[in-house]
Design a protein around this motif. Sequence first.
Motif, short mmCIF file in Angstrom:
data_model
loop_
_atom_site.label_atom_id
_atom_site.label_comp_id
_atom_site.label_asym_id
_atom_site.label_seq_id
_atom_site.Cartn_x
_atom_site.Cartn_y
_atom_site.Cartn_z
N GLY A 192 0.86 -1.19 0.00
CA GLY A 192 0.00 0.00 0.00
C GLY A 192 0.88 1.23 0.00
O GLY A 192 1.84 1.30 0.77
N ILE A 193 0.59 2.18 -0.85
CA ILE A 193 1.47 3.35 -1.02
C ILE A 193 0.71 4.62 -0.64
O ILE A 193 -0.31 4.95 -1.25
N SER A 194 1.21 5.31 0.37
CA SER A 194 0.68 6.61 0.76
C SER A 194 1.72 7.67 0.42
O SER A 194 2.90 7.52 0.78
N THR A 195 1.30 8.71 -0.27
CA THR A 195 2.27 9.70 -0.74
C THR A 195 1.79 11.13 -0.46
O THR A 195 0.61 11.40 -0.27
N GLN A 196 2.76 12.03 -0.48
CA GLN A 196 2.50 13.46 -0.39
C GLN A 196 1.57 13.88 -1.52
O GLN A 196 1.69 13.39 -2.64
N ARG A 197 0.67 14.81 -1.23
CA ARG A 197 -0.32 15.20 -2.23
C ARG A 197 0.13 16.40 -3.06
O ARG A 197 0.94 17.20 -2.62
N PHE A 232 0.79 12.79 -16.96
CA PHE A 232 0.82 13.58 -15.74
C PHE A 232 0.59 12.64 -14.57
O PHE A 232 -0.24 11.73 -14.63
N GLY A 233 1.35 12.87 -13.49
CA GLY A 233 1.12 12.02 -12.33
C GLY A 233 1.60 12.65 -11.04
O GLY A 233 2.62 13.37 -11.02
N THR A 234 0.86 12.41 -9.97
CA THR A 234 1.34 12.74 -8.64
C THR A 234 2.31 11.63 -8.23
O THR A 234 2.55 10.68 -8.99
N VAL A 235 2.87 11.70 -7.03
CA VAL A 235 3.95 10.78 -6.65
C VAL A 235 3.48 9.32 -6.73
O VAL A 235 4.22 8.44 -7.19
N ASP A 236 2.24 9.06 -6.33
CA ASP A 236 1.72 7.68 -6.36
C ASP A 236 1.71 7.12 -7.78
O ASP A 236 2.08 5.97 -8.01
N THR A 237 1.29 7.94 -8.74
CA THR A 237 1.19 7.51 -10.14
C THR A 237 2.57 7.19 -10.70
O THR A 237 2.75 6.20 -11.41
N TYR A 289 -0.67 2.63 -15.56
CA TYR A 289 -0.69 4.09 -15.42
C TYR A 289 -2.04 4.47 -14.81
O TYR A 289 -3.08 4.34 -15.45
N ALA A 290 -2.04 4.88 -13.53
CA ALA A 290 -3.30 5.16 -12.84
C ALA A 290 -3.03 5.95 -11.57
O ALA A 290 -1.89 6.07 -11.12
N THR A 291 -4.10 6.47 -11.01
CA THR A 291 -4.07 7.07 -9.68
C THR A 291 -5.34 6.64 -8.97
O THR A 291 -6.12 5.85 -9.51
N ASP A 292 -5.56 7.15 -7.76
CA ASP A 292 -6.80 6.82 -7.06
C ASP A 292 -7.57 8.10 -6.79
O ASP A 292 -7.07 9.22 -7.01
N TYR A 293 -8.80 7.96 -6.28
CA TYR A 293 -9.67 9.11 -6.09
C TYR A 293 -9.16 10.08 -5.03
O TYR A 293 -9.35 11.30 -5.15
N SER A 294 -8.50 9.58 -3.99
CA SER A 294 -8.02 10.48 -2.93
C SER A 294 -6.92 11.40 -3.46
O SER A 294 -6.91 12.60 -3.18
N ASN A 295 -5.99 10.85 -4.23
CA ASN A 295 -4.91 11.67 -4.79
C ASN A 295 -5.43 12.61 -5.87
O ASN A 295 -5.04 13.78 -5.92
N ALA A 296 -6.32 12.11 -6.73
CA ALA A 296 -6.86 12.96 -7.80
C ALA A 296 -7.60 14.16 -7.23
O ALA A 296 -7.44 15.30 -7.70
N SER A 297 -8.42 13.92 -6.19
CA SER A 297 -9.23 15.01 -5.64
C SER A 297 -8.41 16.06 -4.92
O SER A 297 -8.90 17.15 -4.63
N SER A 298 -7.15 15.75 -4.64
CA SER A 298 -6.28 16.69 -3.92
C SER A 298 -5.50 17.62 -4.85
O SER A 298 -4.79 18.50 -4.38
N THR A 299 -5.63 17.41 -6.16
CA THR A 299 -4.81 18.19 -7.11
C THR A 299 -5.38 19.57 -7.41
O THR A 299 -4.66 20.45 -7.89
N LEU A 325 -1.75 -2.97 -3.84
CA LEU A 325 -3.16 -3.11 -3.50
C LEU A 325 -3.82 -1.84 -2.97
O LEU A 325 -5.00 -1.88 -2.62
N ALA A 326 -3.09 -0.77 -2.91
CA ALA A 326 -3.70 0.49 -2.46
C ALA A 326 -2.81 1.67 -2.85
O ALA A 326 -1.59 1.60 -2.71
N LEU A 327 -3.43 2.73 -3.33
CA LEU A 327 -2.80 4.04 -3.49
C LEU A 327 -3.67 5.02 -2.73
O LEU A 327 -4.90 5.02 -2.89
N VAL A 328 -3.05 5.87 -1.94
CA VAL A 328 -3.85 6.80 -1.14
C VAL A 328 -3.03 8.03 -0.78
O VAL A 328 -1.83 7.94 -0.51
N ALA A 329 -3.67 9.20 -0.80
CA ALA A 329 -3.01 10.44 -0.39
C ALA A 329 -2.76 10.44 1.11
O ALA A 329 -3.51 9.83 1.87
N ASP A 330 -1.71 11.13 1.54
CA ASP A 330 -1.27 10.98 2.93
C ASP A 330 -2.31 11.38 3.98
O ASP A 330 -2.51 10.66 4.97
N GLN A 331 -3.02 12.50 3.78
CA GLN A 331 -3.99 12.90 4.80
C GLN A 331 -5.20 11.96 4.85
O GLN A 331 -5.71 11.62 5.92
#
Length: 492
Positions: free
Chosen positions: A62-67, A162-167, A179-189, A239-245
């Motif tokens: 599971g990967i949690s990254t800076q937004r 284009f990608g945030t750190v998770d992507t 090549y993908a991201t998740d909803y938590s990271n996308a909504s933080s951009t 199995l998981a990508l998620v923004a840190d907060q």
Amino acid sequence: KCHVYDRAAAPRGSSCRKLESLYPRPGWVELDPEVLWSQFIEAVKEAVEVAGVHMRQIAGLGISTQRSTFITWHKRTGKPFHNFISWQDLRCAELVNSWNRSLLLKVIHFIFTVLHFLTKNDRYLAPSSFTFSTKQASLKLSWVFKNLHEAEEAAKENNCCFGTVDTWLLYRLTKGSVYATDYSNASSTGIFEPFMKCWNTTLSSLLSIPMSIYPPVKDTSFNFGSSDSDIFGVPIPILALVADQQAAMFGECCFHPGDVKLTMGTGAFWNVNTGENLFSSWRGLYPLIGWKIGDEVVYLTEGSLTNVGTAIKWAQEINLFTNVDETAKMAQSITDSEGVCFLPSCQVSVNDPYSCASFMGLKPSTTRNHLVRAILESVAFRYSFSFKLNLLLCFLPLSPRRADGGVSNNSFILQITSDLINKKIEKPVNADMSSLGAAFLAGLSSGLWTDKEQLKKLRQVEAVFEPQKDSGEYKPAMDNWTRAMQHALQHW
């Protein structure tokens, strides 16, 4: 940071790598993508080794990254067009201020205010007060296509990603096959439409950002594929990508509407679970997608503060103290800050990238203890202000208040905050909730845990801070600090 957790959510092994920021020009903040990648791989391998397990025993990653920190790269070659541009980067500060003062944005505000008045649909409330921020990726991404010809040309040929750190990490782990991201990271951009759960075509068009560059958006707890076997010796399911907060919120088990999480790190974030309702506000709160798991979509509202842990780190670097653990005792050794106020660079209601931190009320009798206490008090004052803003605008009964992050280890700050908001605050045994949240989400995807009720039973609370003083006892100090803030804002 990388942590290996077992079924009981206890950390078996961990590793930490410090990633140095790059400052190529004043106000620019970047990260080297190759250094980030190598540090990430080293941290994973070391954490597994420290845990005393083999890579074959890892159930999932599971990967949690800076937004909001992002990069663009060539789809065919994988070559980055630039370094990661950090959420702290100020290269677009003038552009942000220009847009926020523009007639066009005022017209947009007016149109959506009328639409909200006529329809009462909250979808129109957020854009009725929308402002750009240097923390968002939107205008910095627009800057990329206006200033980097190579990226602009690749986008025209549908060859720009284009990608945030998770992507970026997912892309590298799978050697370009995913090549993908998740909803938590996308909504933080700042360029994702949380109501419609898609990339914002109107905003992208307004900023001349090609729609072809955006990655597909997947569930937060989801099988994204496996890492290439050459990287760790065996394929490991991602199995998981998620923004840190949002990850910290999940790690704190804030699963119900009204649950509150306070992260105290480099910055500070109040997050409130608003359930299936996406909450919008005219004042200072930002709507986010917390996580999406199957049909369940959980929304959050967020209030943020900057330069919290940064201010404490700065104080240490100029030798106000030698160890962060000393600060609570230093602050408690005196009855008050003797009128000294520490003024951070901005408050919840202020979005000025040029504002700067300062002290006011210095005297010949001022000691290091007064300065340290003033810094810690300012953190608690800002937390209480942000919490009361959430309380006023959320229209939800706010229940558990759970703190995490490095600054949550400071008992002085937590106690004053508890006194000021007149609520209990729980501090977990493990302050690093982002990694635990990512592990929980990956564990749910792998079947290690079957539901969130199991996760609640794994929560471990180290301390509970309950109100010990009436908030009125802090009124003279807080009034003094508020007046100093107001005076400073007039001159910033």
